[in-house]
Design a protein around this motif. Structure first.
Motif, PDB file in Angstrom:
ATOM      1  N   HIS B  74       0.860  -1.185   0.000  1.00  0.00           N
ATOM      2  CA  HIS B  74       0.000   0.000   0.000  1.00  0.00           C
ATOM      3  C   HIS B  74       0.894   1.232   0.000  1.00  0.00           C
ATOM      4  N   VAL B  75       0.722   2.062  -0.994  1.00  0.00           N
ATOM      5  CA  VAL B  75       1.515   3.301  -1.055  1.00  0.00           C
ATOM      6  C   VAL B  75       0.584   4.448  -0.706  1.00  0.00           C
ATOM      7  N   CYS B  76       0.966   5.231   0.296  1.00  0.00           N
ATOM      8  CA  CYS B  76       0.130   6.348   0.710  1.00  0.00           C
ATOM      9  C   CYS B  76       0.289   7.497  -0.276  1.00  0.00           C
ATOM     10  N   MET B  77      -0.838   8.006  -0.750  1.00  0.00           N
ATOM     11  CA  MET B  77      -0.817   9.129  -1.687  1.00  0.00           C
ATOM     12  C   MET B  77      -1.468  10.364  -1.054  1.00  0.00           C
ATOM     13  N   GLY B  78      -1.456  10.418   0.260  1.00  0.00           N
ATOM     14  CA  GLY B  78      -1.991  11.596   0.965  1.00  0.00           C
ATOM     15  C   GLY B  78      -1.183  12.840   0.616  1.00  0.00           C
ATOM     16  N   THR B  79      -1.728  13.996   0.971  1.00  0.00           N
ATOM     17  CA  THR B  79      -1.088  15.257   0.584  1.00  0.00           C
ATOM     18  C   THR B  79       0.329  15.370   1.125  1.00  0.00           C
ATOM     19  N   ALA B  80       0.492  15.015   2.394  1.00  0.00           N
ATOM     20  CA  ALA B  80       1.819  15.142   3.011  1.00  0.00           C
ATOM     21  C   ALA B  80       2.820  14.234   2.312  1.00  0.00           C
ATOM     22  N   CYS B  81       2.378  13.055   1.938  1.00  0.00           N
ATOM     23  CA  CYS B  81       3.262  12.130   1.218  1.00  0.00           C
ATOM     24  C   CYS B  81       3.493  12.635  -0.200  1.00  0.00           C
ATOM     25  N   HIS B  82       2.453  13.199  -0.807  1.00  0.00           N
ATOM     26  CA  HIS B  82       2.569  13.713  -2.175  1.00  0.00           C
ATOM     27  C   HIS B  82       3.649  14.791  -2.267  1.00  0.00           C
ATOM     28  N   VAL B  83       3.615  15.746  -1.324  1.00  0.00           N
ATOM     29  CA  VAL B  83       4.604  16.836  -1.417  1.00  0.00           C
ATOM     30  C   VAL B  83       6.006  16.360  -1.062  1.00  0.00           C
ATOM     31  N   ARG B  84       6.104  15.154  -0.481  1.00  0.00           N
ATOM     32  CA  ARG B  84       7.435  14.618  -0.176  1.00  0.00           C
ATOM     33  C   ARG B  84       7.840  13.497  -1.141  1.00  0.00           C
ATOM     34  N   GLY B  85       7.139  13.413  -2.255  1.00  0.00           N
ATOM     35  CA  GLY B  85       7.621  12.536  -3.324  1.00  0.00           C
ATOM     36  C   GLY B  85       6.990  11.152  -3.400  1.00  0.00           C
ATOM     37  N   ALA B  86       5.717  11.013  -2.983  1.00  0.00           N
ATOM     38  CA  ALA B  86       5.061   9.699  -3.030  1.00  0.00           C
ATOM     39  C   ALA B  86       4.960   9.156  -4.452  1.00  0.00           C
ATOM     40  N   GLU B  87       4.824  10.079  -5.412  1.00  0.00           N
ATOM     41  CA  GLU B  87       4.689   9.671  -6.820  1.00  0.00           C
ATOM     42  C   GLU B  87       5.890   8.843  -7.258  1.00  0.00           C
ATOM     43  N   ARG B  88       7.069   9.259  -6.804  1.00  0.00           N
ATOM     44  CA  ARG B  88       8.292   8.545  -7.191  1.00  0.00           C
ATOM     45  C   ARG B  88       8.381   7.189  -6.485  1.00  0.00           C
ATOM     46  N   ILE B  89       7.848   7.131  -5.293  1.00  0.00           N
ATOM     47  CA  ILE B  89       7.820   5.849  -4.578  1.00  0.00           C
ATOM     48  C   ILE B  89       6.923   4.876  -5.342  1.00  0.00           C
ATOM     49  N   LEU B  90       5.783   5.383  -5.795  1.00  0.00           N
ATOM     50  CA  LEU B  90       4.855   4.544  -6.558  1.00  0.00           C
ATOM     51  C   LEU B  90       5.505   4.073  -7.866  1.00  0.00           C
ATOM     52  N   ASP B  91       6.258   4.961  -8.505  1.00  0.00           N
ATOM     53  CA  ASP B  91       6.974   4.565  -9.732  1.00  0.00           C
ATOM     54  C   ASP B  91       7.938   3.420  -9.453  1.00  0.00           C
ATOM     55  N   THR B  92       8.633   3.518  -8.337  1.00  0.00           N
ATOM     56  CA  THR B  92       9.598   2.470  -7.967  1.00  0.00           C
ATOM     57  C   THR B  92       8.865   1.159  -7.693  1.00  0.00           C
ATOM     58  N   VAL B  93       7.730   1.261  -7.005  1.00  0.00           N
ATOM     59  CA  VAL B  93       6.929   0.051  -6.728  1.00  0.00           C
ATOM     60  C   VAL B  93       6.519  -0.594  -8.055  1.00  0.00           C
ATOM     61  N   ARG B  94       6.091   0.253  -8.996  1.00  0.00           N
ATOM     62  CA  ARG B  94       5.706  -0.252 -10.327  1.00  0.00           C
ATOM     63  C   ARG B  94       6.866  -0.968 -10.991  1.00  0.00           C
ATOM     64  N   GLU B  95       8.036  -0.336 -10.932  1.00  0.00           N
ATOM     65  CA  GLU B  95       9.216  -0.928 -11.581  1.00  0.00           C
ATOM     66  C   GLU B  95       9.567  -2.286 -10.976  1.00  0.00           C
ATOM     67  N   VAL B  96       9.578  -2.350  -9.654  1.00  0.00           N
ATOM     68  CA  VAL B  96      10.047  -3.569  -8.989  1.00  0.00           C
ATOM     69  C   VAL B  96       9.013  -4.696  -9.088  1.00  0.00           C
ATOM     70  N   THR B  97       7.735  -4.355  -8.898  1.00  0.00           N
ATOM     71  CA  THR B  97       6.721  -5.416  -8.864  1.00  0.00           C
ATOM     72  C   THR B  97       6.146  -5.712 -10.254  1.00  0.00           C
ATOM     73  N   GLY B  98       6.265  -4.751 -11.134  1.00  0.00           N
ATOM     74  CA  GLY B  98       5.715  -4.934 -12.477  1.00  0.00           C
ATOM     75  C   GLY B  98       4.230  -4.658 -12.547  1.00  0.00           C
ATOM     76  N   VAL B  99       3.628  -4.209 -11.448  1.00  0.00           N
ATOM     77  CA  VAL B  99       2.189  -3.907 -11.473  1.00  0.00           C
ATOM     78  C   VAL B  99       1.909  -2.533 -10.872  1.00  0.00           C
ATOM     79  N   GLY B 100       0.807  -1.966 -11.314  1.00  0.00           N
ATOM     80  CA  GLY B 100       0.404  -0.643 -10.837  1.00  0.00           C
ATOM     81  C   GLY B 100      -0.709  -0.735  -9.820  1.00  0.00           C
ATOM     82  N   PRO B 101      -1.217   0.419  -9.385  1.00  0.00           N
ATOM     83  CA  PRO B 101      -2.276   0.438  -8.377  1.00  0.00           C
ATOM     84  C   PRO B 101      -3.506  -0.349  -8.813  1.00  0.00           C
ATOM     85  N   GLY B 102      -4.032  -1.140  -7.890  1.00  0.00           N
ATOM     86  CA  GLY B 102      -5.235  -1.920  -8.168  1.00  0.00           C
ATOM     87  C   GLY B 102      -4.952  -3.211  -8.928  1.00  0.00           C
ATOM     88  N   GLU B 103      -3.661  -3.514  -9.130  1.00  0.00           N
ATOM     89  CA  GLU B 103      -3.339  -4.712  -9.922  1.00  0.00           C
ATOM     90  C   GLU B 103      -2.605  -5.757  -9.081  1.00  0.00           C
TER      91      GLU B 103
END
Lengths: 636, 152
Positions: B74-103
């Protein structure tokens, strides 16, 4: 513990508990809120228990795991009483020293104390740390004295005195009147006078009425309700019971997000204890007041924070809002009168009944009384939960308590009120924080999220983020909200990708106004706020994106490029090794170059480049310099 | 999932139609997802039409109608996480696991979800892997945590 059947039983038990507690006996209090769990309080707690046993201090030192202390940035936090010494970022390996030095020898472990960032001076006592010193923790303060699973702890700090006063010294009307005179306004965001709301429900016709705790807390960036529910569930339940007595309700519900498992388990444990000891159920404290509470877990829908949607969800239906009137106070859960208040609102009730409306009125501003808990997060040094009297300025909260912006960066804006709120620029930092002033500044109080942003945050991207959030969370029932938000999001996404048109801002403004006026519930009505407030205060950022295809904050991925300065590159290979797209070409003693076509703008190279070199930079709105010819890429 | 367990859960909630969401949450916490036969049983026992159950299970984000992976991210996409770079964390999760949110990946190793706020805003960006919270994560730590999962 025996069942508590009367006020005499309650007070006798309280006296016994206090007598058992020696005030000078040493104790260790370890913050075990969710944030401290994330930073490893579990192993620290195990180490404390083991060390106390090992040193034969198991029955000489009290050890208590409590809810959130508030200074989450510095967790796990251990406070040693009676001296009040506060140790920060405690690790399991620090524990033997804490026990041997502080508990046994009365000495401090200097390296675990708070160090003033300006002077490096060590501060030992919790109360003297600037983060705590400038707060007035009337509601959150009990968290550090209570193990949320211990009813004894809550009784020791005066728990259920307010309930017994309400039941035996005041009529229901007098309780409502006290809350009205205290001028408590709802802490969930709307700021509606709580006493007035109670009165509506009380006067509504019907035998069966309900009271509900709204712990849906969907506002991303706010977590005070979670911390209260995790750390002091008894105070919330006591407030709920007083409200039920005043309104004439015999059943209560607590609606908690399922994303808060610790809050759910602490709450359920507290309710089970209260039932066991007779403080919930029939004839509470020997009065004629019967009351039961049920826990309902939410299933992940932001809209359920809106009261009519929350009611739908409690009924086992999709959480879609209903037009108001009729208000829940008249026709709510199962079509019966229902009073819904936020967690923090309920937690204020015992304080008002115990200390009176005059005391409560002595704190705060003309239109907003009492204290408010804010979650101070984002680009600020001391992130955590902050409780201040209404009327404190944003500047004081961010700089005196929050310790300013990290990394020497420049403050840009503070976002308050969640997705329904707005951004406040530096020019308005001296705004006093209360319901009316924040609204005047183009934001709103909301539930108390306060997200600080520095120069690296793009406000257009932030507006896009909020609209994306709301587009996902719109229930879809009404067209203005569903389609209005979607279209605003489409325009904002285009702008952040460098595909903005000159007339986009005008169209955004039009869409925002229509969505605001025509939507069914507060989600749609307030959805345009992030757009309007950023347009109002940061219009030049929008214009830079549209006209110059430039992101001033260097944040929007499609508008930036990463570049390695050949003058500064030392060919160390750090960026090359970290690049996930294999977009960097270079070698030993060969200046590195980024292939712009392969680069995914992830920023790994910037993070990897040693600070001493600082060779990687971000560019926006300007062409990337041509790479050096091959023959010039060798480093002597 | 056996009928007996489903019935026990429904009985605990006294078979009230209003407890539908709570019943589904409990079934999912036991089984990790909601199989069709479980929904049919709930529909029968609570006397709730299947159309309403479908509405509920697609309206609320928590519910999953497909099997989930062994590791839940579970990657938190709350505002506080967003302004501290949550988007990039999600990208890394996508790269490593090969799947995106909801998959969920075909081998059922990972299920990835984004959460609007985990309530750990002071520690953003935050990621939860198999119930374990990781605060202030960067891309390198994200990759490391996820790679450790696949080694287990």
């Amino acid at each position: 513990m025996a069942r508590i059947k009367s006020v005499a039983d309650l007070e006798k038990l309280r006296t016994e508990i206090l007598a058992r507690r020696e005030s000078e006996r040493p104790s260790i209090t370890l913050c075990s809120g969710s944030a401290c769990h994330a930073t490893g309080c579990g192993p620290v707690a195990a180490a404390i228990e083991q060390e106390l046993k090992k040193q034969g201090l198991g029955d000489k030192v009290d050890f208590r795991r409590t809810g959130c202390h508030g200074f989450c940035e510095q967790g796990p936090i251990a406070v040693i009483q009676p001296e009040g010494i506060c140790y920060l970022r405690v690790k399991p390996e620090d524990v033997p020293e804490i026990v041997s030095e502080t508990i046994v020898n009365g000495k401090r472990v200097e390296r675990l104390l708070y160090a003033d960032p300006a002077t490096s001076e060590k501060i030992a006592r919790e109360a003297e740390i600037p983060f705590y010193r400038h707060q007035q923790r009337l509601i959150l303060g009990q968290n550090r004295e209570i193990d949320p699973k211990s009813l004894e702890d809550y009784l020791a700090v005066g728990g259920f005195q307010a309930l017994s006063r309400a039941l035996f010294e005041l009529t229901p009307e007098q309780v409502v009147d006290e809350v009205k005179r205290a001028n408590l306004r709802g802490r969930g965001g709307a700021g509606f006078p709580t006493g007035v709301k109670w009165e509506f429900t009380r006067r509504a016709p019907g035998e069966l009425k309900y009271v509900v705790v709204n712990c849906d807390e969907g506002d991303p960036g706010a977590y005070m309700d979670r911390s209260l529910m995790e750390g002091n569930p008894y105070a919330v339940i006591e407030g709920l019971m007083i409200g039920a007595y005043a309104i004439g309700a015999s059943e209560g519900y607590v609606y908690v997000r399922q994303e808060y498992p610790l809050a759910v388990s602490n709450l359920e444990a507290a309710l089970a204890k209260l039932e066991k000891y007779g403080l919930l159920g029939k004839k509470i404290l020997g009065s004629g007041f019967d009351f039961t509470v049920r826990v309902h877990r939410g299933a992940g829908a932001f809209i359920c924070g809106e009261e009519t949607s929350l009611i739908k969800s409690l009924e086992g239906l999709p959480g879609e809002p209903k037009p108001r009137p009729p208000f829940p106070a008249v026709r709510g859960l199962w079509n019966r009168p229902t009073n819904i208040n936020n967690v923090e609102t309920w937690a204020n009730i015992p304080l008002i009944i115990n200390r009176g409306a005059e005391f409560f009125n002595s704190i705060g501003t003309e239109g907003s009384k009492g204290t408010k808990i804010f979650s101070l997060v984002g680009k600020v040094n001391n992130t955590g939960l902050v409780e201040v009297a209404m009327g404190a300025t944003l500047r004081d909260i961010i700089y005196k308590i929050g310790g300013g912006i990290p990394g020497g960066k420049k403050f840009k804006a503070v976002q308050t009120g969640g997705p329904s709120g707005g951004c406040i620029p530096e020019s308005l930092l001296d705004t006093a924080v209360d319901f009316d002033e924040l609204t005047r500044a183009g934001a709103m109080m909301g539930s108390g999220g306060m997200i600080v942003m520095d120069e690296d945050t793009c406000l257009v991207d932030l507006a896009r983020y909020f609209l994306g959030f709301l587009s996902d969370e719109s229930c879809g029932k009404c067209t203005p909200c569903r389609e209005g938000i979607r279209q605003m999001l489409r325009i904002l996404t285009d702008i952040t990708r460098g595909q903005g048109q000159e007339d986009d801002l005008e169209r955004l403004q039009e869409l925002a106004e229509t969505t605001r006026y025509a939507s069914l519930c507060a989600l749609g009505k307030t959805a345009p706020n992030p757009v309007l407030s950023t347009l109002n205060h940061f219009r030049e950022e929008y214009e830079a994106h549209i006209r110059e295809k430039r992101c001033p904050a260097l944040a929007c991925r499609e508008l930036i490029a990463y570049h390695i300065d050949p003058e500064k590159c030392r060919a160390c290979g750090a960026c090359l090794r970290q690049c996930p797209a294999e977009a960097i070409d270079g070698g030993k003693k060969r200046i590195h170059v980024i292939d712009q076509d392969r680069c995914t703008r992830c920023g790994a190279c910037l993070e990897a480049c040693p600070e001493a070199f600082g060779a990687v930079s971000k560019l926006s709105g300007q062409p990337v310099p041509e790479p050096l010819p091959e023959e010039k890429r060798c480093i002597g | 999932m056996d009928i007996g367990t489903i019935d026990q859960i429904i009985d605990r909630h006294q078979g009230e139609a209003g407890s539908l969401i709570q019943v589904l949450l409990e079934i999912q916490s036991k089984n990790n997802w909601l199989p069709h036969e479980a929904l049919v049983r709930v529909s029968e026992r609570l006397n709730v039409p299947m159309s309403r159950i479908r509405h509920i299970t697609t309206f609320y984000k928590t519910f999953s109608l497909v099997p989930r992976g062994r590791h839940e991210v579970h990657v938190c996409m709350g505002t506080a996480c967003h302004v501290r770079g949550a988007e990039r964390i999600l990208d890394t999760v996508r790269e490593v696991t090969g799947v995106g949110p909801g998959e969920t990946d075909p081998e059922l190793n990972f299920s990835v979800e984004t959460v609007n706020c985990l309530g750990c805003c002071a520690l953003g960006p935050v990621m939860v892997v198999d119930g374990q919270y990781h605060g202030n994560v960067d891309t390198a730590e994200t990759a490391k945590v996820l790679k450790n999962c696949t080694c287990k």
